[in-house]
Design a protein around this motif. Sequence first.
Motif, PDB file in Angstrom:
ATOM      1  N   LEU A 198       1.908  -8.559  -0.475  1.00 27.56           N
ATOM      2  CA  LEU A 198       2.462  -7.229  -0.733  1.00 27.56           C
ATOM      3  C   LEU A 198       3.076  -7.038  -2.118  1.00 27.56           C
ATOM      4  O   LEU A 198       3.008  -5.930  -2.658  1.00 27.56           O
ATOM      5  N   ALA A 206       7.291  -4.410   3.303  1.00 29.48           N
ATOM      6  CA  ALA A 206       6.769  -3.400   2.380  1.00 29.48           C
ATOM      7  C   ALA A 206       7.851  -2.406   1.967  1.00 29.48           C
ATOM      8  O   ALA A 206       7.995  -2.081   0.779  1.00 29.48           O
ATOM      9  N   MET A 239       5.731  -6.712   8.805  1.00 34.64           N
ATOM     10  CA  MET A 239       4.969  -6.399   7.585  1.00 34.64           C
ATOM     11  C   MET A 239       5.469  -5.107   6.947  1.00 34.64           C
ATOM     12  O   MET A 239       5.658  -5.027   5.719  1.00 34.64           O
ATOM     13  N   CYS A 240       5.696  -4.095   7.771  1.00 37.33           N
ATOM     14  CA  CYS A 240       6.177  -2.822   7.250  1.00 37.33           C
ATOM     15  C   CYS A 240       7.581  -2.957   6.681  1.00 37.33           C
ATOM     16  O   CYS A 240       7.918  -2.322   5.670  1.00 37.33           O
ATOM     17  N   GLY A 249       2.876 -11.220   4.245  1.00 36.42           N
ATOM     18  CA  GLY A 249       3.412 -10.083   3.508  1.00 36.42           C
ATOM     19  C   GLY A 249       4.063 -10.490   2.206  1.00 36.42           C
ATOM     20  O   GLY A 249       3.889  -9.823   1.171  1.00 36.42           O
ATOM     21  N   VAL A 283       2.802  -3.407  -3.742  1.00 33.28           N
ATOM     22  CA  VAL A 283       3.960  -2.515  -3.744  1.00 33.28           C
ATOM     23  C   VAL A 283       4.747  -2.687  -5.035  1.00 33.28           C
ATOM     24  O   VAL A 283       5.064  -3.805  -5.432  1.00 33.28           O
ATOM     25  N   VAL A 317      -0.288   2.720  -1.099  1.00 34.78           N
ATOM     26  CA  VAL A 317       0.304   1.529  -0.480  1.00 34.78           C
ATOM     27  C   VAL A 317       0.076   1.542   1.029  1.00 34.78           C
ATOM     28  O   VAL A 317      -0.276   0.524   1.625  1.00 34.78           O
ATOM     29  N   ILE A 344      -1.680  -1.516   3.207  1.00 36.01           N
ATOM     30  CA  ILE A 344      -0.882  -2.215   4.226  1.00 36.01           C
ATOM     31  C   ILE A 344      -1.572  -2.117   5.580  1.00 36.01           C
ATOM     32  O   ILE A 344      -1.599  -3.088   6.357  1.00 36.01           O
TER      33      ILE A 344
END
Length: 389
Positions: A100, A296, A292-293, A96, A104, A199, A203
């Motif tokens: 990311l 983000a 991961m979230c 990530g 993001v 996004v 993801i």
Amino acid sequence: MKKIGLLPRLIIGLVTGVIIGYISSNIGVRWPVRLLATFNDIFGQFLNYVIPLIIIGFIAPGIAELGKGAGKLLGITTGLAYISTVIAGTLAFIVGSFLLPAIVTGGTAANPAEAQLSGYLTVEIPPIIGVMTALITAFVLGLGMAALDSKHLYYVMNDFSKIVNKLISVIVIPLLPIHVGGIFANMTYGGQVVQTLAVFGQIFIIIIALHIIYLILQYTIAGSITGKNPLQALKNMIPAYVTAVGTQSSAATIPVTTKCGKKNGISNQVADFAIPLCATIHLSGSTITITMCSVAVMLMSGLTPTFNTIFPFILMIGITMIAAPGVPGGAVMAALGILQSMLGFNQAQLALMIALYLTQDSFGTACNVTGDGAIAMVVDRIANVNKKV
């Protein structure tokens, strides 16, 4: 008539919220968005109240249950499951952190802009105790019940767990689509939704790919330890994966996972013990998703996630998701407390976490249960070695 599942309802809520926000913004009518914002304020306060109850209701009896198991094999299985969960989260953070930031942009959505609307009223529902106090209380009660083998208190805590589970499945989960719809209505009104949805899609793809990579890694390690073909072993687990995608429940998939594990040569005794246990304590797929979230959402908020911030969070995830409620989204529900206390997430950020997590919950569950087979292979190997000594 077939009941509509949570994911379709979540998508309907999200799309409806976007439509309401778009129309309200273009015709200059604010009350629909403010009405949803009022619901979100009240529901967010209710979530704050419920979080400590979730922590105590699920972690305490979960830890107590671990103390009633099969001695050395219990410790080995639990240790392997926890190590696997921590490695999964660490891998997700590394991937990530690398991928990311290019996807993001800071301030995309997680921190509401001034253009977003507030609700008509706010109802304060303070939690009974703080999140960290609830965590420590849950550990003390769980370890105490295990040490004393206190059946009476365990039954009380088990009933309390059922009450909290009912609270989640009957109230929290059904209202989540409205909550997410309200968040996206306000983001659309504030002009942030297009970036956020773009996004979300990227993801989602990264998470599913990482699930598959981690399963290959798990079975490569298990195969090297047991001397079995990892690709064949993983192929034998496909029915469990597919079943988990359909049922969205580790518990409901246990019979299929156990059958697939035995097909990989795992003894009946170990398969019947390790796989049901891992269905409760081994959540590598869920940990990949939540980590991961989290990265983000932090990036969306203009924050830079660091290893020193995320790794303690990953270590805690492996504990807090023990006996996570057996409902769709149960893992992220169990993690809300530490998202709030350790990463400082506000209600809008928690709502985004829930929305991100639930879009792939079936695949996270499938990764969890398929990985259980790899853990059971290693435990079976250790059990056979011990028998020969």
